[in-house]
Design an enzyme around this catalytic site. Structure first.
Site: not given
Ligand code: HSE
Length: 439
Positions: A15, A51, A107, A131, A138, A189, A192, A203, A207
């Site tokens: 993506t 694809r 990350k 970034e 952002i 979408g 995941e 996640d 970050k």
């Molecule tokens: N899966 C992350 C989120 C996006 O839902 O913010 C990628 O960092």
């Protein structure tokens, strides 16, 4: 023979990779006007060559040959967009070994292997720009590294995961349970197929690791960050929060303490409904940074998605391309501090945190239960601000009882909960959500 401008090689055409190709193509004019020369996508490597991604790659060499891409003299900057750990680490270190600059959105890779990668890059005299790894489009990292570099950063409060913010917003809006909303997020979408990195807070912790290094000069400490996700929240918690003037967000929080220690944590947090962060809805991200000179700042935008994330990736490419054309290395260290200034910072244990708490007990509906709970809290020095009884719980004879405490040390609250959860009348573990009043 290298062409005019700077050549880019892209590894991973998912993506974000597609977004990068689109931005480089659609915005080629403005990019050239700002740089004074073109930024050219010269080569792409991905395992899936079949694809249809809806982009025109004519003139771009597209194959599965990642090693060939790294060795290609036309490729001056490598964009790593594979995700995950092992292959991404190999590509990143492989590019650095060949003296090539790297741009990544990864990350997870940097939070775990950042020390190794940044050291290798410093030895090789190349840049690693990232970034897009925090807050998608952002420009929060560039802002921390450059725009806020004159400040001692005091606090960070961030909604840094769009999936969980979507789920929490929808649970609040519809009153539906977590599983139902998560399923819808997956269908749309946003989430995941395996949502655990998002919903368990991992996640966001990846970050926050990067933000904390940049804000405080702290060596990366991902494994030490206390992290809790949002699975335990139930519709009745959102009802109760609304009655209490609070909104639930998954926050990454970091604070500098006067004694040199730092407070770092990721967890569902109740915040005043009147605060700016409480109004960040759906899959959007927002990061509030308080600096000792600038005061409060707030960075808001799309934390994920094809074009927003590509916006950050291409901005990194442009910065490195300028350096390549000028023949100067990056003027700002990747983690905002020169490497010799980065050091481990002791973390404040959770038990020392002081704040109001939201406690949801599940107890048998019998006379005296509330006094047992209140007694245990009182014995541990935890005062009660208000009590709500929220309808009937799942088990016929059990009821949820919500108690809001006065500010108390977390160790005292935990001590009381250990006692309360062992009472015969308490039928399920108590939910404890921290309240963050100072935003
Ligand atoms: N899966 C992350 C989120 C996006 O839902 O913010 C990628 O960092």
């Amino acid at each position: 023979m290298p062409g005019e401008g700077v050549g880019v090689g892209l590894v991973g055409l998912g993506t974000i990779g597609v977004g990068v190709a689109k931005v480089l193509e659609r915005n080629a004019g403005v990019i050239r006007e700002r740089l004074g020369f073109p930024l050219r996508l010269v080569r792409v490597a991905d395992l899936d060559l079949e694809r249809d991604r809806g982009i025109d790659l004519s003139g771009v060499r597209f194959d599965r040959d990642t090693e060939g891409l790294l060795d290609d003299p036309d490729v001056q900057i490598v964009v790593e967009l594979i995700g995950g750990y092992d292959a991404a680490r190999r590509v990143t270190l492989g590019a650095i070994e060949r003296g090539k600059h790297v741009v990544t959105a990864n990350k997870a890779l940097l939070a775990l292997h950042g020390g190794e990668i940044f050291e290798a890059a410093a030895r090789a005299g190349v840049d690693v720009a990232f970034e897009a790894s925090v807050g998608g489009g952002i420009p929060i990292l560039r802002s921390l590294r450059e725009g806020l570099s004159a400040n001692q950063i005091e606090t960070i409060h961030g909604i840094m995961n769009g999936t969980t913010n979507y789920v929490l917003t929808e649970m609040e809006r519809t009153g539906e349970p977590f599983e139902v909303v998560l399923k819808r997020a997956q269908e749309l979408g946003y989430a995941e197929a395996d949502p655990s990195f998002d919903v368990d807070g991992i996640d966001a912790a990846h970050k926050l690791t990067l933000l904390v290094a940049m804000a405080f000069g702290a060596e990366l400490t991902f494994k030490d960050i206390p992290t809790e996700g949002i699975r335990a929240l139930e519709p009745l918690d959102f009802e109760a929060a609304e009655r209490l003037g609070l909104v639930c967000k998954l926050l990454g929080i970091a604070k500098a303490h006067d004694d040199g220690r730092i407070e770092v944590r990721v967890h569902p947090t109740l915040i005043p409904a009147t605060s700016l962060l409480a109004h960040v809805e759906g899959a959007m991200n927002a990061i509030a940074v308080h600096g000792n000179a600038v005061g409060p700042t707030l960075f808001y935008g799309a934390g994920a998605g094809e074009l927003p994330t590509a916006s950050a990736v291409v901005a990194d490419l442009m910065e490195i391309a300028r350096e390549l054309q000028r023949g100067t290395a990056g003027p700002v260290p990747p983690l905002a501090y020169v490497p010799q200034s980065l050091r481990p910072k002791p973390l404040v244990p959770l038990g020392e945190l002081v704040g109001r708490a939201y406690l949801r007990f599940t107890a048998l509906d019998r006379p005296g239960v509330l006094s047992h709970i209140a007694g245990a809290l009182g014995d541990c020095g935890v005062g009660i601000e208000s009590v709500l009884q929220q309808g009937r719980g799942g088990a016929v004879e059990s009821v949820p009882v919500v108690i809001l405490t006065h500010p108390a040390p977390e160790s005292a609250i935990r001590g009381a909960l250990a006692e309360i959860d062992s009472l015969a009348d308490v039928t399920a573990p108590t939910l404890f959500v921290r309240i963050e009043d100072e935003l």
